[in-house]
Design a protein around this motif. Sequence first.
Motif, PDB file in Angstrom:
ATOM      1  N   THR A 161       0.826  -1.207   0.000  1.00  0.00           N
ATOM      2  CA  THR A 161       0.000   0.000   0.000  1.00  0.00           C
ATOM      3  C   THR A 161       0.862   1.259   0.000  1.00  0.00           C
ATOM      4  O   THR A 161       0.536   2.244  -0.689  1.00  0.00           O
ATOM      5  CB  THR A 161      -0.923   0.010   1.228  1.00  0.00           C
ATOM      6  N   ASP A 215      -0.710   8.880   7.597  1.00  0.00           N
ATOM      7  CA  ASP A 215      -2.078   8.761   7.091  1.00  0.00           C
ATOM      8  C   ASP A 215      -2.283   7.417   6.390  1.00  0.00           C
ATOM      9  O   ASP A 215      -3.329   6.767   6.554  1.00  0.00           O
ATOM     10  CB  ASP A 215      -2.393   9.894   6.113  1.00  0.00           C
ATOM     11  N   VAL A 216      -1.296   7.002   5.605  1.00  0.00           N
ATOM     12  CA  VAL A 216      -1.408   5.709   4.910  1.00  0.00           C
ATOM     13  C   VAL A 216      -1.433   4.567   5.929  1.00  0.00           C
ATOM     14  O   VAL A 216      -2.237   3.637   5.819  1.00  0.00           O
ATOM     15  CB  VAL A 216      -0.256   5.516   3.904  1.00  0.00           C
ATOM     16  N   ARG A 232      -4.822   4.315   7.475  1.00  0.00           N
ATOM     17  CA  ARG A 232      -5.790   3.612   6.605  1.00  0.00           C
ATOM     18  C   ARG A 232      -5.540   2.109   6.618  1.00  0.00           C
ATOM     19  O   ARG A 232      -6.485   1.301   6.599  1.00  0.00           O
ATOM     20  CB  ARG A 232      -5.700   4.167   5.185  1.00  0.00           C
ATOM     21  N   GLU A 233      -4.270   1.721   6.673  1.00  0.00           N
ATOM     22  CA  GLU A 233      -3.942   0.299   6.736  1.00  0.00           C
ATOM     23  C   GLU A 233      -4.437  -0.325   8.038  1.00  0.00           C
ATOM     24  O   GLU A 233      -4.929  -1.452   8.051  1.00  0.00           O
ATOM     25  CB  GLU A 233      -2.434   0.107   6.596  1.00  0.00           C
ATOM     26  N   ALA A 286      -6.989   0.715   9.728  1.00  0.00           N
ATOM     27  CA  ALA A 286      -8.446   0.620   9.596  1.00  0.00           C
ATOM     28  C   ALA A 286      -8.804  -0.647   8.818  1.00  0.00           C
ATOM     29  O   ALA A 286      -9.761  -1.356   9.161  1.00  0.00           O
ATOM     30  CB  ALA A 286      -8.993   1.863   8.904  1.00  0.00           C
ATOM     31  N   TRP A 287      -8.033  -0.921   7.759  1.00  0.00           N
ATOM     32  CA  TRP A 287      -8.245  -2.166   7.008  1.00  0.00           C
ATOM     33  C   TRP A 287      -8.028  -3.368   7.928  1.00  0.00           C
ATOM     34  O   TRP A 287      -8.810  -4.328   7.921  1.00  0.00           O
ATOM     35  CB  TRP A 287      -7.274  -2.237   5.825  1.00  0.00           C
TER      36      TRP A 287
END
Length: 314
Positions: A48, A231-232, A235-236, A238-239
Amino acid sequence: MHRRHFLSAALGGAIAALAIEAKAAELKEIRIGFQKAGVLFAFKQRRTLEIAFEPQNIAIKWIEFPFGPPILEALATGSVDFGFTGDAPPIFSQAAGADLLYVAALPRNSIEGIVVRADSAIRAIADLKGKAIAIPKGSSAHNMTIAALETVGLSFNDIKPVYLAPADGFAAFSRGSVDAWTIWDPYFALAQKAGARVVALNTEVEQPSQFFLAAKSFAQAHPQTLTKLIDVFARELAWARAHRPELAQAIHDATGIDQEAILKAVQRADLDVVPLNEQIVANQQAAADRFFRAGLIPKQIAVRDIIWTWTPSS
């Protein structure tokens, strides 16, 4: 006169800003320190970050370490730009004068404990007095051990620490070379599956967090890149919260650690990243003070001196 001073200051600021932008534009690679048994390895597999930074022609270089303290050593020497560890390694690093910054926290993300073999006569924390305990030196397990001892009026000097990296600690614990072992997930879950008995949990004796950390020079030169990086990862994570079995499978595939133990560890992790708030900073300061009282760091430190404020993107 004031106008000349104003224009001079403005010009100086503009030149400084251009210099920072020029330096940022030169960035070709972000070097990330990670532990193979942790969640970052799954994110590495998903690529990602590589996809996110490809439009800027910035490569992602993943550098593997056995546990947290070597990651902080790499940050201090400029070998990595960014890393992820438990609570203790940055305390030792700051006390040694390293230029690093806390950039985000994962509260209650890792469960760890003090375990003994099923046939051990050790039943409570107080029974650890005089016993040999395997501990990864300078790690969150180091902090947890001291915190647990303090709850019953014991000090770190009341035990016999045996400093071992996680894999070596598991081997020593399994063959009975030590009386107890303080360790984090997934090794903690693996010990539980093997029949180990839990004497104490970290959540019973302290308020632990894990941290994203950056080299100070990297944060100063590339603040926007650092914000995007976290931020990335947010998001990871959250995944990961929504796909725990897949996360466990990825870690199992990478490490060969028992899949059931990995899944147990993943299921009980919070997997949430937040900016450092007052409570997290206070908890980390308490850990730093604990190490100073134990004589394990040479001076008192102020954790808030090295906080970098991350504001999550909307």
